[in-house]
Design a protein around this motif. Structure first.
Motif: not given
Length: 476
Positions: A238-241, A391-393, A445-447, A452-455
């Motif tokens: 949620a915090m990605v947004g 941007l998500d990544m 937490l994202l890792v 898919q938001y990290t690497w």
């Protein structure tokens, strides 16, 4: 190195700087991302909590950057802070990521958001209006509208800082007043209030990613109760947004050379701008909770939460009203991003780590070549259609660089104990350390839960390492 004959002129007041902070932060995110946040956390309490967590992080970071901006009141901002605290490589990796996707990808995304809402009034100019197949990509009219906006604002900012300042002040003032009006009307004019009903959910976390129907519209499937690690993963997603919506607050540090009394006004504008925007973001989400039930907040058409809310408040013209407000918002946001971003490449070029021509100011005392280089990359990203994914990544990488920068305060206090510090980080060492811990928790937490938001973001950063050594060898 190209001989530099012109120099930046300090012409921006505290008010101008605050408008750049607020205007660069408020783009299209606040009008859209609350839908995905609600699907992730599923309760009124957690929806507001996610915005508050991000707001607190942003305020702490802004207060911490005040010390760095007072120590190094020159163009380049975060690039300079990282270079001074660590080494030129770390500074370059930030600048490279900034040029490759952080700033340019945001400019592209905000430009396309403008065309997306322009399509409410002129459908032929929207992102779904196919024009032609260019072979490597399909071109839609909305992408060309975004490119026209980016080129126009780049041209205006190449004419001088005063022109960019004028647009920023007008458009930021307009969207702040319009957002405040929408929030007030959401509590005073709406026929049916869902406030009590929505707050019955409290902090009972639920999750529903929904399913797409035959038309491709996202529909609710089934709310599932979550807790423990699943809840932590949902909060991180949620915090990605919220981080995307609250990012770009640091853009004012890039134009330090053009701000009057920068040692005082940069830190103060960071605090005032982030405080204003955080307050408006939380208030807007409270308004959403008042005007529509939670399931409608989670699943509006195309995630356009503000449109759904405005139609509840102003049934006759809500959609048009929000379309105009988002167009004003995204236009002003992109002006701030375009104005500030080029100063980073200018400073990198001064250090011999970017194209030599970027180190030159034109007759209007602005880095014209750097502005157009940024414009070119942003336009390519518009045509690629991949800016949203990028941007998500990159959210992961953006927070890592923020953490490294704030950790740099601790390093610089040891490295340069006698350096002049007209302003010291508020709440040091507790608040900067709190941000570092919160940032590390978010990234961890994202890792674990959303790799898919990290690497991909890390890959973009690491590509900068060989580029740095090539630049250094050419410099020598």
């Amino acid at each position: 190195m190209t001989e530099q004959t012109n120099s930046f002129k300090p012409s921006l007041s505290l008010f101008d700087a605050t408008m750049i902070v607020a205007g660069s932060m408020i783009g299209s995110g606040i009008f859209i991302v609350s839908a995905d946040i609600t699907r992730n956390v599923g309760s009124a309490g957690w929806l507001i909590a996610v915005w508050l967590i991000t707001g607190v992080m942003t305020l702490i970071a802004a207060l911490s950057y005040g010390e760095l901006s007072a120590m190094f009141p020159r163009a380049g901002g975060q690039y300079v802070y990282l270079k001074e605290a660590y080494n030129p490589l770390i500074g370059f990796l930030y600048g490279w990521s900034f040029f490759a996707v952080i700033q340019t990808g945001t400019i592209a995304a905000v430009g396309v958001a403008f065309s997306k809402f322009l399509a409410y009034m002129v459908p032929e100019l929207g992102n779904n209006y196919f024009l032609f197949d260019a072979g490597i990509t399909k071109v839609y009219s909305g992408q060309l509208v975004a490119i026209v906006i980016i080129v126009l604002l780049t041209y205006v900012n190449s004419r001088g800082i005063k022109e960019g300042k004028f647009i920023q002040t007008i458009f930021t003032s307009a969207k702040l007043l319009a957002l405040l009006g929408l929030i007030v009307f959401g509590f005073t004019l709406v026929k049916d209030s869902f406030w009590a009903e929505n707050w019955k959910t409290g902090f009972t976390a639920m999750q529903d990613f929904g399913v797409k129907d035959a038309t491709g519209t996202l529909q609710p499937s089934a709310w599932i109760g979550i807790s423990g690690s699943a809840l932590m993963g949902a909060i991180a997603a949620a915090m990605v947004g919220t981080i995307f919506s609250s990012d770009a607050w640091n853009n004012v540090t890039f134009i330090a050379g053009e701000i009057k009394n920068p040692k005082r006004n940069i830190g103060l504008s960071l605090f005032l701008g982030t405080l204003i925007v955080t307050g408006i973001y939380v208030a807007a989400n409270l308004m959403y909770l008042n005007v529509m039930p939670l399931h409608e907040l989670a699943f509006p058409t195309d995630d356009r939460v503000a449109v759904a809310a405005a139609n509840k408040i102003f049934p006759a013209f809500g959609t048009t009203l929000i379309a105009l407000l988002i167009m004003v918002s995204t236009f002003g946001c992109n002006n701030g991003l375009i104005l500030a971003g080029a100063r980073v490449y200018y400073t990198m070029a001064q250090d011999g780590l970017f194209f030599k021509n970027a180190a030159v100011l034109n007759k209007n005392n602005v880095p014209q070549w750097a502005l157009w280089a940024q414009c070119l990359v942003a336009c390519i990203l518009c045509l690629s259609g991949k800016y949203g994914d990028l941007l998500d990544m990159i959210s992961f990488v953006v927070v890592i660089f923020y953490v490294l920068t704030i950790a740099g305060i601790f390093i610089l206090r040891r490295k340069m104990p006698d350096a002049e510090r007209p302003y010291k980080a508020f709440g040091y060492p507790v608040l900067p350390l709190l941000y570092i811990l919160m940032g590390i928790a978010f990234c961890s937490l994202l890792v674990v839960f959303k790799p898919q938001y990290t690497w991909p973001g890390l890959i973009i950063v690491l590509i900068g390492i060989p580029i740095y050594y090539i630049a250094v060898s050419k410099k020598k």
